[in-house]
Design a protein around this motif. Structure first.
Motif, PDB file in Angstrom:
ATOM      1  N   PRO A  26       0.807  -1.231   0.000  1.00 42.62           N
ATOM      2  CA  PRO A  26       0.000   0.000   0.000  1.00 42.62           C
ATOM      3  C   PRO A  26       0.838   1.280   0.000  1.00 42.62           C
ATOM      4  O   PRO A  26       0.373   2.315  -0.501  1.00 42.62           O
ATOM      5  N   CYS A  27       2.051   1.229   0.556  1.00 45.91           N
ATOM      6  CA  CYS A  27       2.939   2.399   0.487  1.00 45.91           C
ATOM      7  C   CYS A  27       3.261   2.730  -0.964  1.00 45.91           C
ATOM      8  O   CYS A  27       3.375   3.906  -1.341  1.00 45.91           O
ATOM      9  N   ILE A  28       3.426   1.682  -1.782  1.00 45.27           N
ATOM     10  CA  ILE A  28       3.694   1.881  -3.209  1.00 45.27           C
ATOM     11  C   ILE A  28       2.465   2.488  -3.880  1.00 45.27           C
ATOM     12  O   ILE A  28       2.587   3.373  -4.743  1.00 45.27           O
ATOM     13  N   TRP A  29       1.268   2.029  -3.469  1.00 49.95           N
ATOM     14  CA  TRP A  29       0.036   2.655  -3.997  1.00 49.95           C
ATOM     15  C   TRP A  29       0.085   4.164  -3.753  1.00 49.95           C
ATOM     16  O   TRP A  29      -0.156   4.957  -4.659  1.00 49.95           O
ATOM     17  N   GLY A  30       0.384   4.530  -2.497  1.00 50.80           N
ATOM     18  CA  GLY A  30       0.393   5.945  -2.133  1.00 50.80           C
ATOM     19  C   GLY A  30       1.440   6.726  -2.895  1.00 50.80           C
ATOM     20  O   GLY A  30       1.207   7.879  -3.301  1.00 50.80           O
ATOM     21  N   GLY A 122       1.661  10.135  13.650  1.00 47.42           N
ATOM     22  CA  GLY A 122       0.254  10.212  14.010  1.00 47.42           C
ATOM     23  C   GLY A 122      -0.434   8.866  14.128  1.00 47.42           C
ATOM     24  O   GLY A 122      -1.401   8.716  14.888  1.00 47.42           O
ATOM     25  N   ILE A 123       0.051   7.872  13.396  1.00 41.47           N
ATOM     26  CA  ILE A 123      -0.614   6.565  13.389  1.00 41.47           C
ATOM     27  C   ILE A 123      -0.027   5.612  14.438  1.00 41.47           C
ATOM     28  O   ILE A 123      -0.619   4.559  14.724  1.00 41.47           O
ATOM     29  N   PHE A 148      -2.740  -0.263   9.176  1.00 38.40           N
ATOM     30  CA  PHE A 148      -1.923  -0.991   8.215  1.00 38.40           C
ATOM     31  C   PHE A 148      -1.849  -0.311   6.851  1.00 38.40           C
ATOM     32  O   PHE A 148      -0.931  -0.587   6.080  1.00 38.40           O
ATOM     33  N   ASN A 149      -2.812   0.553   6.553  1.00 36.35           N
ATOM     34  CA  ASN A 149      -2.821   1.210   5.249  1.00 36.35           C
ATOM     35  C   ASN A 149      -2.414   2.679   5.311  1.00 36.35           C
ATOM     36  O   ASN A 149      -2.520   3.392   4.311  1.00 36.35           O
ATOM     37  N   TRP A 150      -1.911   3.082   6.464  1.00 31.03           N
ATOM     38  CA  TRP A 150      -1.497   4.472   6.616  1.00 31.03           C
ATOM     39  C   TRP A 150      -0.350   4.814   5.662  1.00 31.03           C
ATOM     40  O   TRP A 150      -0.122   5.984   5.339  1.00 31.03           O
ATOM     41  N   GLY A 151       0.352   3.807   5.194  1.00 32.87           N
ATOM     42  CA  GLY A 151       1.422   4.040   4.221  1.00 32.87           C
ATOM     43  C   GLY A 151       0.915   4.686   2.943  1.00 32.87           C
ATOM     44  O   GLY A 151       1.679   5.363   2.239  1.00 32.87           O
ATOM     45  N   TYR A 171      -6.778   5.180   0.261  1.00 31.55           N
ATOM     46  CA  TYR A 171      -6.652   4.779   1.665  1.00 31.55           C
ATOM     47  C   TYR A 171      -7.901   4.037   2.136  1.00 31.55           C
ATOM     48  O   TYR A 171      -7.815   3.000   2.804  1.00 31.55           O
ATOM     49  N   THR A 172      -9.062   4.533   1.757  1.00 37.01           N
ATOM     50  CA  THR A 172     -10.315   3.862   2.123  1.00 37.01           C
ATOM     51  C   THR A 172     -10.383   2.471   1.506  1.00 37.01           C
ATOM     52  O   THR A 172     -10.792   1.507   2.161  1.00 37.01           O
ATOM     53  N   ALA A 173      -9.954   2.372   0.242  1.00 42.79           N
ATOM     54  CA  ALA A 173      -9.910   1.061  -0.419  1.00 42.79           C
ATOM     55  C   ALA A 173      -8.960   0.125   0.318  1.00 42.79           C
ATOM     56  O   ALA A 173      -9.237  -1.071   0.473  1.00 42.79           O
TER      57      ALA A 173
END
Length: 286
Positions: A26-30, A122-123, A148-151, A171-173
């Motif tokens: 998910p970090c790569i998604w971001g 923050g997370i 876990f998806n904060w990345g 992030y919601t996804a």
């Protein structure tokens, strides 16, 4: 000494990297969602930075989890041999491991801008308090998904300099994504969880919820691509990924721990596919 080091590796789950991958991708998604224009070198660099951070902080999270659950894990067949639960390591060893991993995590932060560093801190409270959610909240996997998806937020903020609709939809996804795979994962221990008074979406939600959530997840991914103005060629790819995920879930036996474990371990490929879809959409947008 070798036995002691081996126990530390198992405490931090370095022998089971799937969790770190599910945190890292998910970090790569971001990172991709945050780019104004597609830049492959930038993706590689920040994927490496976030990769180190993901593997170390997931390890720190596992240590914290085992510190909280030491007297629970020794009552569950799947977890009774974990180093703290079995007595192979003591709490002081866990504190040493936690300090070491958090120190590496702090070094990773030196590669990020101040806004991203602030968001990263923050997370932390939610991530470290997640084990308590299993005791007091009916849907602990939701808390895990938030952490876990904060990345996605961190990666997007680092590249975009601000949070935009595409990043927040992504992030919601990601949260829904975690609800899917961790609910299936939770089915392995649902009977133990019930007997120990612990909550899990494996039994607090209807059994087929993960199947329905795949449609929500894919819809959110589609909206993310739309918000990012990605090339429309990504939508058939999203549909194919959805079909594959749905069919694999359909063939998973939620009452068979081995079947649930296999789905969980394979889930990283769905996340990789979404990263490739985002990358293709961003590249073709130019």
């Amino acid at each position: 000494m070798i036995k002691y080091l081996s126990a530390h590796l198992r405490l931090a789950r370095h022998d089971k990297p799937i969790g770190a991958l599910l945190l890292h991708i998910p970090c790569i998604w971001g990172t991709i969602l945050g780019q104004p224009t597609f830049n492959f070198q930038e993706i590689i660099w920040y994927s490496s930075v976030f990769g180190v951070g993901s593997f170390t902080m997931r390890a720190a999270g596992c240590v914290v989890n085992d510190m909280w659950d030491k007297n629970i894990d020794n009552k569950v067949e799947r977890t009774r041999l974990r180093p703290l639960a079995s007595g192979e390591l003591q709490m002081k060893d866990a504190w040493i491991s936690l300090f070491a991993h958090c120190s590496v995590g702090l070094l990773v932060l030196t590669q990020l801008n101040w806004n991203t560093i602030a968001a990263s801190f923050g997370i932390v409270p939610i991530a470290f308090l997640y084990p308590l959610a299993k005791r007091y909240f009916s849907y602990p996997q939701l808390v895990l998904g938030i952490a876990f998806n904060w990345g996605i937020v961190v990666g997007g903020l680092q590249l975009a300099g601000m949070l935009n609709p595409a990043i927040m939809l992504g992030y919601t996804a990601g949260i829904v994504n975690t609800l899917i795979y961790d609910t299936v994962y939770g089915h392995q221990d649902k009977e133990y969880d019930k007997s120990l008074g612990l909550y899990s979406t494996a039994y607090t939600l209807p059994k087929n919820t993960p199947l329905y959530l795949t449609w929500v997840f894919s819809g959110l991914i589609g909206l993310t691509c739309y918000a990012a103005s990605y090339h429309p060629g990504v939508y058939p790819l999203i549909a194919l990924n959805q079909l594959d995920m749905y069919l694999r879930l359909k063939s998973t036996d939620f009452d068979n721990p081995e079947s649930c474990s296999k789905f969980f371990k394979d889930f990283k490929w769905f996340q990789v596919t979404i990263a490739l879809i985002f990358g293709a959409g961003s590249y073709m947008k130019q």
